[in-house]
Design a protein around this motif. Sequence first.
Motif, PDB file in Angstrom:
ATOM      1  N   LEU A   1      86.602  -5.735 -33.095  1.00 47.16           N
ATOM      2  CA  LEU A   1      86.719  -5.113 -31.787  1.00 47.16           C
ATOM      3  C   LEU A   1      86.109  -6.053 -30.755  1.00 47.16           C
ATOM      4  N   LEU A   2      86.913  -6.449 -29.778  1.00 45.74           N
ATOM      5  CA  LEU A   2      86.460  -7.388 -28.757  1.00 45.74           C
ATOM      6  C   LEU A   2      86.040  -6.697 -27.469  1.00 45.74           C
ATOM      7  N   ALA A   3      86.745  -5.628 -27.092  1.00 43.54           N
ATOM      8  CA  ALA A   3      86.458  -4.981 -25.813  1.00 43.54           C
ATOM      9  C   ALA A   3      86.752  -3.493 -25.913  1.00 43.54           C
ATOM     10  N   ALA A   4      85.835  -2.687 -25.335  1.00 43.28           N
ATOM     11  CA  ALA A   4      85.998  -1.232 -25.277  1.00 43.28           C
ATOM     12  C   ALA A   4      85.328  -0.756 -23.990  1.00 43.28           C
ATOM     13  N   GLY A   5      86.114  -0.583 -22.951  1.00 42.85           N
ATOM     14  CA  GLY A   5      85.574  -0.260 -21.631  1.00 42.85           C
ATOM     15  C   GLY A   5      84.897   1.094 -21.557  1.00 42.85           C
ATOM     16  N   ARG A   6      83.882   1.165 -20.677  1.00 45.87           N
ATOM     17  CA  ARG A   6      83.218   2.409 -20.287  1.00 45.87           C
ATOM     18  C   ARG A   6      82.537   3.125 -21.455  1.00 45.87           C
ATOM     19  N   MET A   7      82.106   2.376 -22.439  1.00 42.96           N
ATOM     20  CA  MET A   7      81.326   2.941 -23.533  1.00 42.96           C
ATOM     21  C   MET A   7      79.840   2.764 -23.230  1.00 42.96           C
ATOM     22  N   PRO A   8      78.954   3.603 -23.818  1.00 40.07           N
ATOM     23  CA  PRO A   8      77.519   3.539 -23.488  1.00 40.07           C
ATOM     24  C   PRO A   8      76.874   2.231 -23.926  1.00 40.07           C
ATOM     25  N   ASP A   9      75.678   1.969 -23.398  1.00 38.12           N
ATOM     26  CA  ASP A   9      74.990   0.706 -23.657  1.00 38.12           C
ATOM     27  C   ASP A   9      74.664   0.506 -25.131  1.00 38.12           C
TER      28      ASP A   9
ATOM     29  N   HIS B   1      93.922   3.390 -24.398  1.00 38.60           N
ATOM     30  CA  HIS B   1      92.709   3.201 -23.598  1.00 38.60           C
ATOM     31  C   HIS B   1      92.256   1.749 -23.554  1.00 38.60           C
ATOM     32  N   ARG B   2      93.110   0.834 -23.996  1.00 38.75           N
ATOM     33  CA  ARG B   2      92.931  -0.608 -23.848  1.00 38.75           C
ATOM     34  C   ARG B   2      91.788  -1.186 -24.679  1.00 38.75           C
ATOM     35  N   TRP B   3      91.389  -0.520 -25.746  1.00 36.89           N
ATOM     36  CA  TRP B   3      90.484  -1.177 -26.674  1.00 36.89           C
ATOM     37  C   TRP B   3      91.230  -2.377 -27.258  1.00 36.89           C
TER      38      TRP B   3
ATOM     39  N   PRO C   1      98.323 -12.312 -28.368  1.00 41.36           N
ATOM     40  CA  PRO C   1      97.093 -13.090 -28.524  1.00 41.36           C
ATOM     41  C   PRO C   1      95.937 -12.248 -29.046  1.00 41.36           C
ATOM     42  N   ARG C   2      96.008 -10.936 -28.834  1.00 36.71           N
ATOM     43  CA  ARG C   2      95.061  -9.982 -29.394  1.00 36.71           C
ATOM     44  C   ARG C   2      95.770  -8.649 -29.538  1.00 36.71           C
ATOM     45  N   LEU C   3      95.218  -7.738 -30.298  1.00 33.87           N
ATOM     46  CA  LEU C   3      95.830  -6.435 -30.512  1.00 33.87           C
ATOM     47  C   LEU C   3      95.150  -5.438 -29.582  1.00 33.87           C
ATOM     48  N   THR C   4      95.906  -4.933 -28.616  1.00 31.39           N
ATOM     49  CA  THR C   4      95.347  -4.053 -27.590  1.00 31.39           C
ATOM     50  C   THR C   4      95.983  -2.678 -27.677  1.00 31.39           C
TER      51      THR C   4
END
Length: 401
Positions: free
Chosen positions: A117-125, A107-109, A100-103
Amino acid sequence: MDLSGVAQWVGSRRAGHSLPQHLYLSPDAFDFDLAAIFGTSWLLAGFTAEVKQPGDYLSFMVGRWPVIVVRGRDGVLRAFHNSCRHRGSILCKPGAGHAPRLTCPYHRWSYGLDGRLLAAGRMPDDFDKTDYGLKPVHLETIAGAIFVSLAQVPPDISILRRDLTPLLEPHNLERAKVAHKSVLVEYANWKLVVENGRECYHCASGHPELARTFPVGATQYFDLEAAAARLFTERMEAIGLPAGPVGEDWWQAVRFALNDGNVAMTTSGQFAVKKLMVEAGGGDAGSLRWAVEPNNFCHSTSDYTFAFNAMPVSPGETHVVSTWLVHEDAVEGVDYDIDELTHLWTQTNLQDKVFAEDNQVGVWSPGYTPGPYSPTAESLTLRFVDWYCARASEYLARVPV
């Protein structure tokens, strides 16, 4: 990569002859081939039949370069460099799949099917996801075939689209499915594998199964006996199947007659699939051979399409990817048997593996010097090598040596 050596080898090639030894053996020549040939050409990546539904993907290697083709939620096919924008891990291992998406497994981006890019955890604000979408690769489809180009500016594909479409479209590849796919490892340089696949000088004795249906004695570019060729072309035109030939220096296509008494490219000469892709003329429509430089040829007959891709791995290793396509409604075990369907080309590939590997060993000999091609029996091999040298020379003229 030492381009001065490559330039010397390309420049020393004698017209009408095979390539200088180092162009088949040198790591520098292999690196050059990836950049100058595979990095600038249109490559057959697969078929729309392999990525029919949103989320279907096809992942493959072009030399050292991972590429992915994916069907978006909007139904659009897109190609990307299969490299995460975080630290470069591949997203999907080679092969076909659905997601359903490419993960990224590292590191689960996560990326949408459109490359965003839909999600990238623990990146700065202040991290802006819009700056880190997947990098696109050029993609075009023609009558159910998918082509990709890694070039910044790919070659003009308009004539290929215009002239191949009328020949290939009757084979209904948009309504096909993959019946079988195989990968054969050949310990030979990719150019030797392709040269072998571009000629039938060796076929009469080397491919007894193929010789039953395939006109192995044809000269030049499937130049068969004039009267018989004319009658075949007229019969094809009468049932609405263009015969060609069509092409440019980097691709060619022609429909040709099989040997008398045969209607299919199988070991029996008869259909291997009951549900035909082409019903015109009762399926007695010869074979449409279409090939795209640098590394591909296909045969589309009334009952199936066979595709051959020689994918470079190293100076002395090539992976031959073979795909058999049949009608999407054909049922395995009812309409076709996998062994019967694949036997002819599997045997041919195994026989060619021996020829190519023997060729590679012989080219290593200090006694090797380039030999002359037969202008009749090896015309397509000569055409390939001439195209390779021309494309190599064009690239060398653009970059500092």
